[in-house]
Scaffold this motif. Sequence first.
Motif, short mmCIF file in Angstrom:
data_model
loop_
_atom_site.label_atom_id
_atom_site.label_comp_id
_atom_site.label_asym_id
_atom_site.label_seq_id
_atom_site.Cartn_x
_atom_site.Cartn_y
_atom_site.Cartn_z
N LEU A 130 -4.44 1.66 13.19
CA LEU A 130 -4.34 0.51 12.15
C LEU A 130 -3.13 -0.38 12.36
O LEU A 130 -2.23 0.17 12.57
CB LEU A 130 -4.33 0.92 10.76
CG LEU A 130 -5.59 1.74 10.28
CD1 LEU A 130 -5.26 2.12 8.62
CD2 LEU A 130 -6.85 0.58 10.12
N GLY A 131 -3.35 -1.67 12.36
CA GLY A 131 -2.10 -2.66 12.56
C GLY A 131 -1.53 -2.60 11.03
O GLY A 131 -2.09 -2.39 9.78
N ALA A 132 -0.39 -3.18 11.20
CA ALA A 132 0.28 -3.43 9.90
C ALA A 132 -0.42 -4.45 8.92
O ALA A 132 -0.33 -4.28 7.71
CB ALA A 132 1.92 -3.57 10.12
N ASP A 133 -1.06 -5.49 9.58
CA ASP A 133 -1.61 -6.51 8.83
C ASP A 133 -3.27 -6.11 8.58
O ASP A 133 -3.92 -6.90 8.07
CB ASP A 133 -1.77 -7.77 9.86
CG ASP A 133 -2.09 -7.54 11.15
OD1 ASP A 133 -2.56 -6.38 11.41
OD2 ASP A 133 -2.31 -8.59 11.78
N GLU A 134 -3.57 -4.86 8.87
CA GLU A 134 -4.91 -4.48 8.61
C GLU A 134 -5.06 -3.47 7.27
O GLU A 134 -4.18 -2.58 7.02
CB GLU A 134 -5.27 -3.50 9.78
CG GLU A 134 -5.93 -4.80 11.07
CD GLU A 134 -6.49 -3.85 12.14
OE1 GLU A 134 -7.59 -4.37 12.64
OE2 GLU A 134 -5.82 -2.89 12.51
N ILE A 135 -6.09 -3.55 6.81
CA ILE A 135 -6.70 -2.42 5.64
C ILE A 135 -8.08 -1.85 6.10
O ILE A 135 -8.77 -2.12 6.69
CB ILE A 135 -7.28 -3.20 4.31
CG1 ILE A 135 -5.87 -3.96 3.95
CG2 ILE A 135 -7.61 -2.35 3.38
CD1 ILE A 135 -6.37 -5.00 2.83
#
Length: 287
Positions: free
Chosen positions: A161-166
């Motif tokens: 998961l990217g830090a900008d993903e949920i």
Amino acid sequence: MYPAQFDYHTPGTVREALDLLGRYGDDAKLLAGGHSLIPAMRFRLAQPKHLVDLRKVPGLAGIKEEGGMLVIGALATHYAIESSALVKSKCPVLAATAAMIGDPMVRNMGTIGGSLAHADPAADYPAAIIALGAEMVAEGPKGKRTIKADDFFKGLLTTALGADEILTEVRVPVCGPKVGCAYLKFPHPASRFAVVGVAAVLTVDAGKVTKAGVGITGAGTKAVRAKGVEAGLQGKALDASAIQAAADRAPDGVDVQADLQGSEEYKRHLLKVFARRSIEAAVAAVR
Ligand SMILES: Cc1cc2nc3c(=O)[nH]c(=O)nc-3n(C[C@H](O)[C@H](O)[C@H](O)COP(=O)(O)OP(=O)(O)OC[C@H]3O[C@@H](n4cnc5c(N)ncnc54)[C@H](O)[C@@H]3O)c2cc1C
């Protein structure tokens, strides 16, 4: 200890939550059940300046069946999964895994999305998620993407998961006829986390394994697929010696790590024992 000071946000949609992540970047953290993040904040191991609580976002906690998959919202609690009639009938190993997590308070608050995103090396779901061949659905600024379980766990407390993903959904193939599955662990006596845990999902036809999925948690820094056990089961008749031979391959390719719970040698031994027990339980559960 009290956590460091933070601002608390309650977005009403996934889009609003993504906007907050975009606005605050590394200063923001998502909050789900709080049963990993809040302890980390209290120890000051995590000090987010902005906490983005997902629990007010509608539609993230449902459980439904769609096109041969169980679609489980990331905010579904361990208790919701453990007690869901749908999960119990379509993917009993996932309900059984949820039921083995921590204690009732942890299961009432903790969520499947939080557990998978946190990627504790001793967490229970990851073994089952790998064995089942599940997929994680992530939403980010550029839209949705699907991540296979084999590509999801990257290392200690680290996922794809990217830090900008949920993480919004977990999609789990339903267990059809001729499939038997089981998850068994050697629980830490205090926390109930897995010292080691092994999940087995086996398709058995005419007494032989036609497909094997085996996932391991607790042994190293991340959950992994037990490729040696899978290869050892494939096409085999399920007599005791074949099961033992396959289970003995559980440590193959696994970066087994000594820790406070046990030496590397002890954990390798536990892996073999729990692989055998999980295979036997999965065979007994074939429908
Ligand atoms: C006493 C105790 C015993 C426990 N025993 C066990 C056990 O036996 N087995 C086990 O597996 N676990 C155990 N746990 C951990 C428990 O299952 C946690 O609930 C789980 O690890 C985290 O889920 P959460 O919903 O509480 O996530 P949170 O604590 O809210 O979040 C954890 C992390 O995930 C991120 N996150 C949360 N949701 C999302 C999302 N949707 N998308 C992206 N990132 C997200 C957060 O930003 C944070 O970094 C135990 C915990 C405690 C306190």
